[in-house]
Design a protein around this motif. Structure first.
Motif, PDB file in Angstrom:
ATOM      1  N   LEU A  32       0.816  -1.215   0.000  1.00  0.00           N
ATOM      2  CA  LEU A  32       0.000   0.000   0.000  1.00  0.00           C
ATOM      3  C   LEU A  32       0.848   1.263   0.000  1.00  0.00           C
ATOM      4  O   LEU A  32       0.345   2.342  -0.273  1.00  0.00           O
ATOM      5  N   LYS A  33       2.121   1.124   0.338  1.00  0.00           N
ATOM      6  CA  LYS A  33       3.034   2.259   0.271  1.00  0.00           C
ATOM      7  C   LYS A  33       4.466   1.744   0.235  1.00  0.00           C
ATOM      8  O   LYS A  33       4.799   0.782   0.930  1.00  0.00           O
ATOM      9  N   GLN A  34       5.294   2.399  -0.577  1.00  0.00           N
ATOM     10  CA  GLN A  34       6.709   2.076  -0.644  1.00  0.00           C
ATOM     11  C   GLN A  34       7.464   3.354  -0.969  1.00  0.00           C
ATOM     12  O   GLN A  34       7.249   3.962  -2.005  1.00  0.00           O
ATOM     13  N   THR A  35       8.345   3.761  -0.053  1.00  0.00           N
ATOM     14  CA  THR A  35       9.038   5.040  -0.225  1.00  0.00           C
ATOM     15  C   THR A  35      10.344   5.018   0.559  1.00  0.00           C
ATOM     16  O   THR A  35      10.512   4.223   1.485  1.00  0.00           O
ATOM     17  N   ASP A  36      11.287   5.886   0.162  1.00  0.00           N
ATOM     18  CA  ASP A  36      12.415   6.114   1.068  1.00  0.00           C
ATOM     19  C   ASP A  36      12.077   7.331   1.925  1.00  0.00           C
ATOM     20  O   ASP A  36      11.074   8.015   1.718  1.00  0.00           O
ATOM     21  N   LEU A  37      12.915   7.578   2.915  1.00  0.00           N
ATOM     22  CA  LEU A  37      12.629   8.652   3.867  1.00  0.00           C
ATOM     23  C   LEU A  37      13.565   9.849   3.710  1.00  0.00           C
ATOM     24  O   LEU A  37      13.727  10.641   4.633  1.00  0.00           O
ATOM     25  N   ALA A  41      19.704   6.771  -0.200  1.00  0.00           N
ATOM     26  CA  ALA A  41      18.871   6.982   0.984  1.00  0.00           C
ATOM     27  C   ALA A  41      19.442   6.257   2.201  1.00  0.00           C
ATOM     28  O   ALA A  41      20.082   5.207   2.083  1.00  0.00           O
ATOM     29  N   LEU A  42      19.179   6.823   3.371  1.00  0.00           N
ATOM     30  CA  LEU A  42      19.549   6.166   4.622  1.00  0.00           C
ATOM     31  C   LEU A  42      18.565   5.064   4.983  1.00  0.00           C
ATOM     32  O   LEU A  42      18.937   4.058   5.582  1.00  0.00           O
ATOM     33  N   SER A  43      17.295   5.276   4.628  1.00  0.00           N
ATOM     34  CA  SER A  43      16.276   4.317   5.045  1.00  0.00           C
ATOM     35  C   SER A  43      15.089   4.350   4.085  1.00  0.00           C
ATOM     36  O   SER A  43      14.880   5.322   3.350  1.00  0.00           O
ATOM     37  N   ALA A  44      14.322   3.265   4.101  1.00  0.00           N
ATOM     38  CA  ALA A  44      13.111   3.147   3.292  1.00  0.00           C
ATOM     39  C   ALA A  44      11.986   2.618   4.179  1.00  0.00           C
ATOM     40  O   ALA A  44      12.232   2.083   5.266  1.00  0.00           O
ATOM     41  N   TYR A  45      10.766   2.760   3.688  1.00  0.00           N
ATOM     42  CA  TYR A  45       9.583   2.409   4.487  1.00  0.00           C
ATOM     43  C   TYR A  45       8.545   1.808   3.552  1.00  0.00           C
ATOM     44  O   TYR A  45       8.221   2.385   2.512  1.00  0.00           O
ATOM     45  N   VAL A  46       8.043   0.639   3.908  1.00  0.00           N
ATOM     46  CA  VAL A  46       6.986  -0.004   3.122  1.00  0.00           C
ATOM     47  C   VAL A  46       5.953  -0.586   4.075  1.00  0.00           C
ATOM     48  O   VAL A  46       6.278  -0.975   5.205  1.00  0.00           O
ATOM     49  N   TYR A  47       4.696  -0.626   3.622  1.00  0.00           N
ATOM     50  CA  TYR A  47       3.697  -1.371   4.384  1.00  0.00           C
ATOM     51  C   TYR A  47       2.716  -2.049   3.451  1.00  0.00           C
ATOM     52  O   TYR A  47       2.549  -1.678   2.296  1.00  0.00           O
ATOM     53  N   TYR A  48       2.099  -3.103   3.993  1.00  0.00           N
ATOM     54  CA  TYR A  48       1.280  -4.007   3.198  1.00  0.00           C
ATOM     55  C   TYR A  48      -0.056  -4.269   3.887  1.00  0.00           C
ATOM     56  O   TYR A  48      -0.114  -4.414   5.108  1.00  0.00           O
ATOM     57  N   ASN A  49      -1.104  -4.351   3.098  1.00  0.00           N
ATOM     58  CA  ASN A  49      -2.374  -4.846   3.607  1.00  0.00           C
ATOM     59  C   ASN A  49      -2.227  -6.337   3.895  1.00  0.00           C
ATOM     60  O   ASN A  49      -1.652  -7.075   3.104  1.00  0.00           O
ATOM     61  N   PHE A  50      -2.762  -6.787   5.025  1.00  0.00           N
ATOM     62  CA  PHE A  50      -2.636  -8.201   5.370  1.00  0.00           C
ATOM     63  C   PHE A  50      -3.933  -8.659   6.025  1.00  0.00           C
ATOM     64  O   PHE A  50      -4.298  -8.208   7.104  1.00  0.00           O
ATOM     65  N   PHE A  51      -4.638  -9.582   5.342  1.00  0.00           N
ATOM     66  CA  PHE A  51      -5.889 -10.128   5.858  1.00  0.00           C
ATOM     67  C   PHE A  51      -5.634 -11.432   6.613  1.00  0.00           C
ATOM     68  O   PHE A  51      -4.753 -12.219   6.241  1.00  0.00           O
ATOM     69  N   VAL A  52      -6.433 -11.674   7.646  1.00  0.00           N
ATOM     70  CA  VAL A  52      -6.306 -12.911   8.427  1.00  0.00           C
ATOM     71  C   VAL A  52      -7.688 -13.505   8.710  1.00  0.00           C
ATOM     72  O   VAL A  52      -8.667 -12.781   8.894  1.00  0.00           O
ATOM     73  N   HIS A  53      -7.727 -14.835   8.721  1.00  0.00           N
ATOM     74  CA  HIS A  53      -8.901 -15.581   9.166  1.00  0.00           C
ATOM     75  C   HIS A  53      -8.650 -16.263  10.506  1.00  0.00           C
ATOM     76  O   HIS A  53      -9.547 -16.353  11.336  1.00  0.00           O
ATOM     77  N   SER A  54      -7.428 -16.780  10.694  1.00  0.00           N
ATOM     78  CA  SER A  54      -7.131 -17.528  11.918  1.00  0.00           C
ATOM     79  C   SER A  54      -5.821 -17.122  12.570  1.00  0.00           C
ATOM     80  O   SER A  54      -5.607 -17.421  13.750  1.00  0.00           O
TER      81      SER A  54
END
Length: 557
Positions: free
Chosen positions: A286-291, A300-313
């Protein structure tokens, strides 16, 4: 229908309420949320039952919310038999925005005018056929989910007029802010708990009325859901080793690692959670970027990513374990690729090949935090407390970027600054709900639903099919919870932005833990310009299915 459960003739009344609600522009995080709450409250205030019982309905302000907005809640006490058993009807009154309507945004809230406009627009044959059928209503909120709220409102007022037909009690919730942060339902829990204490309500079931849609092209099923998917936002702070781009192989670009991480995680079916015969859709970025704050010729010194994650159990701790392993694999693959490309470049340029100095390192936030507390003690703890408190004053930072900044600051205390990945959570956790039938109250609800479908099916042409998990985020996640509180506590320890901007009293959810199902309107293109709902199912079948379940759940034992 089962003897004693009559069929309600309600299509025209629910259609009229739907159009009235759709006509109120109530996009999430706007003034419209307060306007629609006041309108629904006004409808109840003018009803004779609530005029006579003013303490049984309320426009309740949200709590722990930066915005001023309200839920509308009410209850009817049945007189057929004395019982504390209570069914909760719930649905949200906010909508997504209408930017997708372009120059015709105002038409989004006037279904008749919008449908007249669409007659002159090029449409697919199936949409055109629905438009011309007379059985489909188009417009923002008709499907998601004002027709569901209208159905619930009709059932509430029906029993307000006929309490002698009702054993037990019926609670109605029209909540705000479902489309963003669920402040509405989380605040409504406070009122539900108060009514539980003051009125002795025993909550037997909750019925949500969020929309349902085809699962695939050509799918004719109309789905009922016996629980809901859970949703997490696993996030990764990635550090590299900076270098001038003219000496690229002297450093390690964190964006390079981030790209490999996304390749490893996005669309990966190994990360689909299978439970009760149903699988979640795999995670996606859902997002991928450096800082880097601005342009330089330094990597870049650092990068940041996050992901949608669905769970049932899977519990949040399990997801972190899985993703830590995925991050280690991605890190190793990135370093192997780096080494191979460095070798090939050396052959081209005549340079010497050297072994790279880095190794894969992956920590959860909780692991890093514990390491830093051991290394620096109160100095670290107090600094991070003050740093976070200052960040929380910045209204431009959402919980996701706040979390990234907290991790970035904590990283400055790391004794070993070699490249690493830190995995954590950065947003609201919507808990999974699985109705397994292991508890008596769940079995009773599942049996009631099966019976209701069986009795309604002959009255409707398309298959009505029950599935285990509602596939989208909904407020169902905040009336029941399949996790235990120790699992929630582990999630909180790995959520750096937990605090003023991100705070949920999950104990309220656990305390109530009401078995919940979803019986909602059927349609297509929710959140899109051609949002539309089928009226026969949504205005006739849905309220009668819901009513059947209500009656069965409230019958004297």
């Amino acid at each position: 229908m089962k003897e004693g459960i009559k069929t309600l003739d309600c299509r025209e009344e629910i259609l009229a309420i739907t159009k009235r609600l759709v006509g109120i522009r109530s996009e999430v995080n706007t003034e419209g949320e307060r306007v629609i709450a006041a309108s629904i409250h006004g409808m109840l205030a003018s009803h004779p039952y609530f005029e006579a019982n003013p303490s049984q309905f309320v426009m309740a302000p949200t709590v722990n919310d930066e915005r001023k907005r309200y839920n509308v809640m009410a209850y009817v006490k049945g007189t057929k038999a004395e019982s504390n058993r209570t069914v909760v009807l719930m649905g949200h009154m906010d909508t997504v925005g209408v930017e997708d309507f372009g120059a015709h945004q105002e038409l989004a809230f006037r279904p008749g005018d919008w449908m007249a406009h669409l007659k002159d627009v090029e449409l697919t044959e199936s949409v055109k056929s629905q438009l011309e059928s007379g059985d489909w209503l188009f417009g923002r909120g008709v499907l998601d989910m004002k027709s569901g709220v209208a159905s619930n409102l009709h059932l509430l007022t029906y029993y307000a007029e006929h309490p002698e037909e009702l054993s037990g009690n019926l609670v109605f919730i029209a909540e705000c802010d479902e489309e963003d942060s669920s402040h509405g339902i989380l605040s409504a829990l406070k009122t539900l708990k108060r009514w539980q204490e003051e009125e002795g309500f025993e909550y037997a079931a909750a019925i949500n009325a969020d929309f349902v849609a085809p699962a695939y092209e050509g799918d004719e099923n109309r789905y009922i859901y016996k629980g809901t998917v859970g949703k997490l936002l696993p996030s990764f702070f990635i550090t590299g080793e900076e270098t001038h781009v003219g000496s690229a192989f002297d450093g390690l670009d964190p964006n390079f690692i981030a790209a490999e991480l996304t390749r490893q995680i996005s669309y990966n079916p190994e990360l689909s959670d299978m439970a009760l015969g149903e699988a979640t859709i795999p995670p996606v970025s859902l997002k991928q970027t450096d800082l880097k704050p601005n342009y330089t010729v330094q990597t870049a010194l650092s990068a940041y990513v996050y992901y949608n994650f669905f769970v049932h159990s899977w519990a949040p701790e399990k997801v972190l374990e899985l993703l830590k392993a995925q991050a280690e694999t991605a890190f190793r693959n990135a370093l192997d690729t780096f080494q191979e490309r460095h070798r090939k470049y050396g052959e081209l340029s005549g340079g010497e090949e050297r072994e790279i100095p880095w190794k894969p390192r992956v920590y959860t936030y909780d692991e890093m935090d514990a390491l830093l507390k051991d290394a620096h003690g109160e100095e670290y703890v107090n600094h991070m407390k003050d740093f976070k408190a200052e960040l929380e004053q910045d209204e431009s930072l959402d919980s996701r970027m706040l979390a990234a900044r907290v991790v970035e600051e904590a990283w400055q205390f790391m004794p070993d600054k070699n490249p690493a990945i830190i995995v954590f959570y950065s947003s609201l956790y919507s808990p999974r709900v699985a109705l397994t039938g292991e508890e008596e109250k769940e079995r009773r609800l599942l049996d009631a639903l099966d019976t209701a479908i069986e009795e309604m099916q002959p009255e409707y042409d398309h298959p009505i099919v029950a599935k285990n998990f509602f596939p989208h985020i909904s407020d169902m996640s905040f009336v029941a919870m399949s996790d235990d509180m120790s699992e929630i506590d582990d999630m909180i320890r790995n959520t750096p932005s937990w605090g003023r901007k991100l705070y949920v009293e999950y104990q309220d959810v656990a305390d109530l833990n009401i078995p919940v199902i979803n019986i909602g309107p059927y349609g297509m293109d929710g959140h899109k310009r051609l949002e539309r709902m089928e009226m026969t199912y949504s205005l006739e079948v849905v309220p009668n299915l819901t009513n059947n379940v209500i009656r069965q759940m409230l019958e004297a034992e």
